[in-house]
Design a protein around this motif. Sequence first.
Motif, PDB file in Angstrom:
ATOM      1  N   VAL A 149     -10.064 -11.512  -2.169  1.00 34.73           N
ATOM      2  CA  VAL A 149      -8.898 -11.466  -3.052  1.00 34.73           C
ATOM      3  C   VAL A 149      -9.179 -10.537  -4.230  1.00 34.73           C
ATOM      4  O   VAL A 149      -8.318  -9.752  -4.643  1.00 34.73           O
ATOM      5  CB  VAL A 149      -8.505 -12.886  -3.527  1.00 34.73           C
ATOM      6  N   GLU A 150     -10.390 -10.593  -4.750  1.00 34.80           N
ATOM      7  CA  GLU A 150     -10.768  -9.713  -5.858  1.00 34.80           C
ATOM      8  C   GLU A 150     -10.679  -8.245  -5.433  1.00 34.80           C
ATOM      9  O   GLU A 150     -10.167  -7.408  -6.181  1.00 34.80           O
ATOM     10  CB  GLU A 150     -12.182 -10.058  -6.320  1.00 34.80           C
ATOM     11  N   GLN A 151     -11.156  -7.931  -4.220  1.00 38.74           N
ATOM     12  CA  GLN A 151     -11.086  -6.557  -3.715  1.00 38.74           C
ATOM     13  C   GLN A 151      -9.628  -6.107  -3.549  1.00 38.74           C
ATOM     14  O   GLN A 151      -9.268  -4.989  -3.937  1.00 38.74           O
ATOM     15  CB  GLN A 151     -11.797  -6.443  -2.370  1.00 38.74           C
ATOM     16  N   ILE A 152      -8.805  -6.968  -2.990  1.00 33.81           N
ATOM     17  CA  ILE A 152      -7.402  -6.604  -2.763  1.00 33.81           C
ATOM     18  C   ILE A 152      -6.670  -6.449  -4.083  1.00 33.81           C
ATOM     19  O   ILE A 152      -5.832  -5.554  -4.245  1.00 33.81           O
ATOM     20  CB  ILE A 152      -6.716  -7.631  -1.837  1.00 33.81           C
ATOM     21  N   GLU A 153      -6.975  -7.304  -5.054  1.00 31.17           N
ATOM     22  CA  GLU A 153      -6.332  -7.180  -6.365  1.00 31.17           C
ATOM     23  C   GLU A 153      -6.726  -5.867  -7.040  1.00 31.17           C
ATOM     24  O   GLU A 153      -5.898  -5.230  -7.708  1.00 31.17           O
ATOM     25  CB  GLU A 153      -6.686  -8.379  -7.246  1.00 31.17           C
ATOM     26  N   GLY A 188       1.305   4.656  -8.024  1.00 33.26           N
ATOM     27  CA  GLY A 188       2.710   4.707  -7.624  1.00 33.26           C
ATOM     28  C   GLY A 188       2.955   4.582  -6.132  1.00 33.26           C
ATOM     29  O   GLY A 188       3.790   5.305  -5.592  1.00 33.26           O
ATOM     30  N   LEU A 189       2.279   3.661  -5.467  1.00 32.34           N
ATOM     31  CA  LEU A 189       2.534   3.438  -4.049  1.00 32.34           C
ATOM     32  C   LEU A 189       3.904   2.794  -3.861  1.00 32.34           C
ATOM     33  O   LEU A 189       4.424   2.146  -4.774  1.00 32.34           O
ATOM     34  CB  LEU A 189       1.457   2.527  -3.453  1.00 32.34           C
ATOM     35  N   PRO A 190       4.485   2.911  -2.669  1.00 35.21           N
ATOM     36  CA  PRO A 190       5.781   2.288  -2.406  1.00 35.21           C
ATOM     37  C   PRO A 190       5.713   0.771  -2.539  1.00 35.21           C
ATOM     38  O   PRO A 190       4.671   0.151  -2.282  1.00 35.21           O
ATOM     39  CB  PRO A 190       6.092   2.686  -0.963  1.00 35.21           C
ATOM     40  N   GLN A 191       6.822   0.165  -2.925  1.00 41.50           N
ATOM     41  CA  GLN A 191       6.870  -1.286  -3.147  1.00 41.50           C
ATOM     42  C   GLN A 191       6.544  -2.062  -1.873  1.00 41.50           C
ATOM     43  O   GLN A 191       5.990  -3.158  -1.942  1.00 41.50           O
ATOM     44  CB  GLN A 191       8.252  -1.690  -3.674  1.00 41.50           C
ATOM     45  N   GLN A 192       6.865  -1.498  -0.716  1.00 41.81           N
ATOM     46  CA  GLN A 192       6.593  -2.185   0.549  1.00 41.81           C
ATOM     47  C   GLN A 192       5.082  -2.394   0.734  1.00 41.81           C
ATOM     48  O   GLN A 192       4.644  -3.471   1.113  1.00 41.81           O
ATOM     49  CB  GLN A 192       7.163  -1.375   1.709  1.00 41.81           C
ATOM     50  N   GLN A 193       4.291  -1.369   0.443  1.00 40.26           N
ATOM     51  CA  GLN A 193       2.834  -1.493   0.578  1.00 40.26           C
ATOM     52  C   GLN A 193       2.266  -2.431  -0.487  1.00 40.26           C
ATOM     53  O   GLN A 193       1.347  -3.210  -0.206  1.00 40.26           O
ATOM     54  CB  GLN A 193       2.175  -0.116   0.469  1.00 40.26           C
ATOM     55  N   ASP A 243       1.307 -10.204  -0.314  1.00 41.15           N
ATOM     56  CA  ASP A 243       1.436 -11.201   0.758  1.00 41.15           C
ATOM     57  C   ASP A 243       0.073 -11.574   1.337  1.00 41.15           C
ATOM     58  O   ASP A 243      -0.182 -12.731   1.657  1.00 41.15           O
ATOM     59  CB  ASP A 243       2.347 -10.668   1.862  1.00 41.15           C
ATOM     60  N   LYS A 244      -0.805 -10.583   1.469  1.00 44.27           N
ATOM     61  CA  LYS A 244      -2.152 -10.868   1.977  1.00 44.27           C
ATOM     62  C   LYS A 244      -2.913 -11.768   1.016  1.00 44.27           C
ATOM     63  O   LYS A 244      -3.602 -12.704   1.433  1.00 44.27           O
ATOM     64  CB  LYS A 244      -2.924  -9.563   2.202  1.00 44.27           C
ATOM     65  N   ILE A 245      -2.792 -11.491  -0.263  1.00 48.09           N
ATOM     66  CA  ILE A 245      -3.470 -12.318  -1.266  1.00 48.09           C
ATOM     67  C   ILE A 245      -2.955 -13.749  -1.188  1.00 48.09           C
ATOM     68  O   ILE A 245      -3.735 -14.711  -1.187  1.00 48.09           O
ATOM     69  CB  ILE A 245      -3.275 -11.726  -2.677  1.00 48.09           C
ATOM     70  N   ASN A 246      -1.623 -13.911  -1.105  1.00 50.01           N
ATOM     71  CA  ASN A 246      -1.038 -15.252  -1.023  1.00 50.01           C
ATOM     72  C   ASN A 246      -1.462 -15.966   0.250  1.00 50.01           C
ATOM     73  O   ASN A 246      -1.759 -17.167   0.233  1.00 50.01           O
ATOM     74  CB  ASN A 246       0.488 -15.177  -1.109  1.00 50.01           C
ATOM     75  N   ALA A 247      -1.497 -15.250   1.384  1.00 51.89           N
ATOM     76  CA  ALA A 247      -1.900 -15.866   2.645  1.00 51.89           C
ATOM     77  C   ALA A 247      -3.358 -16.314   2.591  1.00 51.89           C
ATOM     78  O   ALA A 247      -3.694 -17.412   3.068  1.00 51.89           O
ATOM     79  CB  ALA A 247      -1.690 -14.877   3.792  1.00 51.89           C
TER      80      ALA A 247
END
Length: 175
Positions: free
Chosen positions: A128-132, A142-147, A153-157
């Motif tokens: 989770v720390e890496q993904i955050e 400025g990545l797209p909101q979808q990404q 969603d991955k963090i929440n899962a």
Amino acid sequence: MKYWQALIVIFLGAVIAAFTLRFANISWQNATYNALSQAEAEPEPEKRAEALSAPINTYAPLNSNAKTSRKAVKSITDPEYVPPISRVEKQKDNFQGDLSDTNAYQAYLNQKDAKLKQQYIAAVDVKVEQIETLLARGIKEGLPQQQLQEARDKINALKDMQSELRIELSERDNK
């Protein structure tokens, strides 16, 4: 078999033998062939090292009168990465009891399952720390909101699964 059929078979056998010997660069007329092939089979160590390190021209025309020789063939591609061989023995976590005792084996399996779940719970925090960190970088660049939403969603899962596993382990311990 008739006489003329036997002559044809013998003639064809002789033709096949002649072509085989011709294209294999072996001549039954060369009395020194056996002596040369034995001498070439074991070259001197210095000449052998030179032959192995010399570049090989694979497009060179074949010399039909050349003596047969054993040249080293260079590999097509060199391996990009060969991992080192680890001499550290892995810890064996095998069942040490009697396999006919189903209760003991089931307890071993339950312990192994609990250990796996505990390792997952511990690994979630690091992941989770890496993904955050990547999410913050993605927001900054400025990545797209979808990404960005996919990362959230991955963090929440991961956190949901971590909490479910904690509940399962606590229920198991309370039994």
